[in-house]
Design a protein around this motif. Sequence first.
Motif, PDB file in Angstrom:
ATOM      1  N   VAL A 197       0.862  -1.183   0.000  1.00  0.00           N
ATOM      2  CA  VAL A 197       0.000   0.000   0.000  1.00  0.00           C
ATOM      3  C   VAL A 197       0.902   1.238   0.000  1.00  0.00           C
ATOM      4  CG1 VAL A 197      -1.792   1.254   1.267  1.00  0.00           C
ATOM      5  CG2 VAL A 197      -1.739  -1.257   1.327  1.00  0.00           C
ATOM      6  N   PRO A 198       0.791   2.122  -1.021  1.00  0.00           N
ATOM      7  CA  PRO A 198       1.642   3.316  -1.023  1.00  0.00           C
ATOM      8  C   PRO A 198       1.436   4.151   0.241  1.00  0.00           C
ATOM      9  CG  PRO A 198       0.542   3.050  -3.132  1.00  0.00           C
ATOM     10  CD  PRO A 198      -0.074   2.042  -2.204  1.00  0.00           C
ATOM     11  N   GLY A 199       2.508   4.782   0.688  1.00  0.00           N
ATOM     12  CA  GLY A 199       2.436   5.642   1.863  1.00  0.00           C
ATOM     13  C   GLY A 199       3.006   4.969   3.086  1.00  0.00           C
ATOM     14  N   PRO A 200       3.018   5.600   4.245  1.00  0.00           N
ATOM     15  CA  PRO A 200       2.347   6.878   4.516  1.00  0.00           C
ATOM     16  C   PRO A 200       3.068   8.128   4.005  1.00  0.00           C
ATOM     17  CG  PRO A 200       3.334   5.995   6.533  1.00  0.00           C
ATOM     18  CD  PRO A 200       3.510   4.959   5.475  1.00  0.00           C
ATOM     19  N   VAL A 250       5.750  -0.006  11.181  1.00  0.00           N
ATOM     20  CA  VAL A 250       5.119  -1.313  11.342  1.00  0.00           C
ATOM     21  C   VAL A 250       5.921  -2.365  10.575  1.00  0.00           C
ATOM     22  CG1 VAL A 250       2.788  -0.397  11.666  1.00  0.00           C
ATOM     23  CG2 VAL A 250       3.586  -0.936   9.358  1.00  0.00           C
ATOM     24  N   SER A 253       6.776  -2.000   6.685  1.00  0.00           N
ATOM     25  CA  SER A 253       7.126  -0.645   6.232  1.00  0.00           C
ATOM     26  C   SER A 253       8.335  -0.716   5.314  1.00  0.00           C
ATOM     27  CB  SER A 253       7.507   0.251   7.416  1.00  0.00           C
ATOM     28  OG  SER A 253       6.396   0.533   8.236  1.00  0.00           O
ATOM     29  N   THR A 280       3.917   0.166   2.346  1.00  0.00           N
ATOM     30  CA  THR A 280       3.910  -0.881   3.377  1.00  0.00           C
ATOM     31  C   THR A 280       3.436  -2.181   2.747  1.00  0.00           C
ATOM     32  OG1 THR A 280       3.190   0.853   4.895  1.00  0.00           O
ATOM     33  CG2 THR A 280       3.173  -1.408   5.724  1.00  0.00           C
ATOM     34  N   VAL A 281       4.253  -3.211   2.812  1.00  0.00           N
ATOM     35  CA  VAL A 281       3.891  -4.522   2.251  1.00  0.00           C
ATOM     36  C   VAL A 281       2.744  -5.104   3.070  1.00  0.00           C
ATOM     37  CG1 VAL A 281       4.719  -6.883   1.827  1.00  0.00           C
ATOM     38  CG2 VAL A 281       6.190  -4.914   1.312  1.00  0.00           C
ATOM     39  N   ILE A 282       1.738  -5.653   2.384  1.00  0.00           N
ATOM     40  CA  ILE A 282       0.571  -6.191   3.087  1.00  0.00           C
ATOM     41  C   ILE A 282       0.965  -7.453   3.861  1.00  0.00           C
ATOM     42  CG2 ILE A 282      -1.013  -5.197   1.397  1.00  0.00           C
ATOM     43  CD1 ILE A 282      -1.460  -8.075   0.351  1.00  0.00           C
ATOM     44  N   VAL A 305      -5.509   0.009  -0.222  1.00  0.00           N
ATOM     45  CA  VAL A 305      -5.596  -0.488   1.155  1.00  0.00           C
ATOM     46  C   VAL A 305      -6.821  -1.394   1.345  1.00  0.00           C
ATOM     47  CG1 VAL A 305      -6.761   1.610   2.026  1.00  0.00           C
ATOM     48  CG2 VAL A 305      -5.512   0.147   3.594  1.00  0.00           C
TER      49      VAL A 305
ATOM     50  N   PRO B   7      -2.690   5.535   5.049  1.00  0.00           N
ATOM     51  CA  PRO B   7      -2.567   4.117   5.416  1.00  0.00           C
ATOM     52  C   PRO B   7      -1.097   3.742   5.637  1.00  0.00           C
ATOM     53  CG  PRO B   7      -3.023   4.334   3.056  1.00  0.00           C
ATOM     54  CD  PRO B   7      -3.031   5.731   3.629  1.00  0.00           C
ATOM     55  N   ALA B   8      -0.825   2.979   6.680  1.00  0.00           N
ATOM     56  CA  ALA B   8       0.501   2.377   6.860  1.00  0.00           C
ATOM     57  C   ALA B   8       0.286   0.871   6.702  1.00  0.00           C
ATOM     58  CB  ALA B   8       1.084   2.731   8.226  1.00  0.00           C
ATOM     59  N   GLY B   9       0.015   0.473   5.483  1.00  0.00           N
ATOM     60  CA  GLY B   9      -0.267  -0.927   5.188  1.00  0.00           C
ATOM     61  C   GLY B   9      -1.701  -1.291   5.515  1.00  0.00           C
ATOM     62  N   ALA B  12      -2.516  -0.571   9.938  1.00  0.00           N
ATOM     63  CA  ALA B  12      -2.243   0.647  10.697  1.00  0.00           C
ATOM     64  C   ALA B  12      -2.625   1.879   9.886  1.00  0.00           C
ATOM     65  CB  ALA B  12      -0.765   0.728  11.090  1.00  0.00           C
ATOM     66  N   LEU B  14      -1.841   6.182   9.913  1.00  0.00           N
ATOM     67  CA  LEU B  14      -0.997   7.219  10.503  1.00  0.00           C
ATOM     68  C   LEU B  14      -1.754   8.537  10.475  1.00  0.00           C
ATOM     69  CD1 LEU B  14       1.935   7.762  11.618  1.00  0.00           C
ATOM     70  CD2 LEU B  14       2.432   8.672   9.350  1.00  0.00           C
TER      71      LEU B  14
END
Lengths: 329, 230
Positions: A197-200, A250, A253, A280-282, A305, B7-9, B12, B14
């Motif tokens: 998921v791109p980000g944060p 997390v 990340s 962040t890898v799922i 996400v 989204p942080a994955g 989570a 942020l």
Amino acid sequence: MKILVPGPLTTVQDMGRRAHAAKGYPECGACDKYALALGNLLCGNEEGQAALEMTLSGATVAFEKPALFVLSGAQANATLDDRPVPMHEPVRACAGSTLQIGPFAEGLRGYLCVRGGIAVPPVLGNRSTDLKCHIGGLQGRALRSGDVLPIGPEPSGTTAESLRHAAGILREKPWLLRPRTAHAYLENQVIPLLRAVPGPQQDAFTEEGMRAFFSGLYGVTPDSNRMGIKLSGPSVQTIDGSDILSDGIVEGSVQISANGQPILMLADHQTTGGYAKIATVITPDLSAAAQLRPGQTAAFRAIDVREGVRLCRETAQQLRYIKELTIHA
Amino acid sequence: MHIDLHPAGTAAALAVLGTEISETIGARVSALNHAVCAAHLVGVIETVPAFASLLVRYDPLLTDYDALCAQLRRLASGLNDEAAAQGRTVEIPVCYGGPYGEDLPFVASHAGLSEEEVIRLHSERPYRIYMLGFLPGFPYLGGLNERLFTPRLQAPRTRSPGGAVGSGGQQAGSCPRESPGGWQLIGRTPLRLFDPDRPLPYAAGDFIRFVPISEREFCALEAKKEGARP
């Protein structure tokens, strides 16, 4: 259970020390949590009971009492008193027998789950070894030859026969042995696609940087460990450097370091960090990431996400199905 | 109170409250953290407050990103910008200088002050704990007197003793356990802050006040069998 030969890095791990990150405790736990859950279910344990995580090559252990065990994760060549031991199969060991697990043929991290679980005393409610803080597991360290590990009481609800039946069904449905992951094919190579998921902090990167990250091939470098996988590949361009105000990290990340290269955080990751995180890898794809060896190649694919959460639930559903097989056989 | 959510994955979210280290933003992070913890939202596992953000970890089997974001926005909108959840102030006794703080002479000469003045400025006001990280129990403190800003050591120490109190650049800190580091060490606390068997005496959002003690008091506190606690 006595460790005769520990292998390069063998530790006691469970699902990780949750809810202590705000105090600065790394989560730890198995890097391939699906493999740990699967091994545990096939010996009738709860998904998250403590087991041995072995790296690159397995351990040699002697059972002092009769025990039922399962091997999961990396493909192991193992023998119990010189008889070959299959993977993902509950095997009964007699008192005095020796289990020898050799170098892994495929994958990086193998798990030895024992019915009843490894019963070292919990620290902060959890048995995972934290190698940096020297807590949990056995004296907070990697296992050595001569170490003796206590095994917990036999769980109820399953029998050796019901577990063998479940293992038999898994032999017919081998796709249940790991989370459903994605791959790319490049010439003759199969390349794991880690969905992320791109980000944060994707705003810290240029469009070109984002494109490089999600289209490039990244090699696993040898200085990867349980804290993170250091990758090497196309440099990821930032708009104004990679430093951010430190914030929470997390498992999964992906930080871009000052040199433009990604680091994928694994179970022992620090709780906070000051580099921008591109994605962040799922969770289901962390199992595939945890099995990557130095020298192997992986790529990232952007995922929404909502789709990521759906895949997490699908993976949990898969484990629930396996659990039912072990009980209702 | 305005928050930006990312989204942080898949486990989570942020919440970002600002882009700088300041008392105001620190107080907002703390207020939001208290609100989220007090709300006992279904599926929320834990929160990790930082300088200007709050990481909220959730179980994707029990909730999802959109549902959580809606709840976080609602909680944030109920807080005004002046909402400053008052943290506790925890006193940390410190023996300054000598063998306990070998860099005190350097920090004093760098600041053009006497050692006594450095001790007075260092211990005169409480420091906000913005976040814990780096090591278990390691507090990132804000509010160091500008006159005490000192560059980090050129070559980091291979080990600083547990309980070391010092500063690095513009940050003040106390190190809960032995570790390598590049901070200027000006004192040491006899408190045993790193002990997984007991709760930490402070959390992000609380304040730390350093209280100068003599060498004799240091030894008496350190000699306590169970380790001294604030």
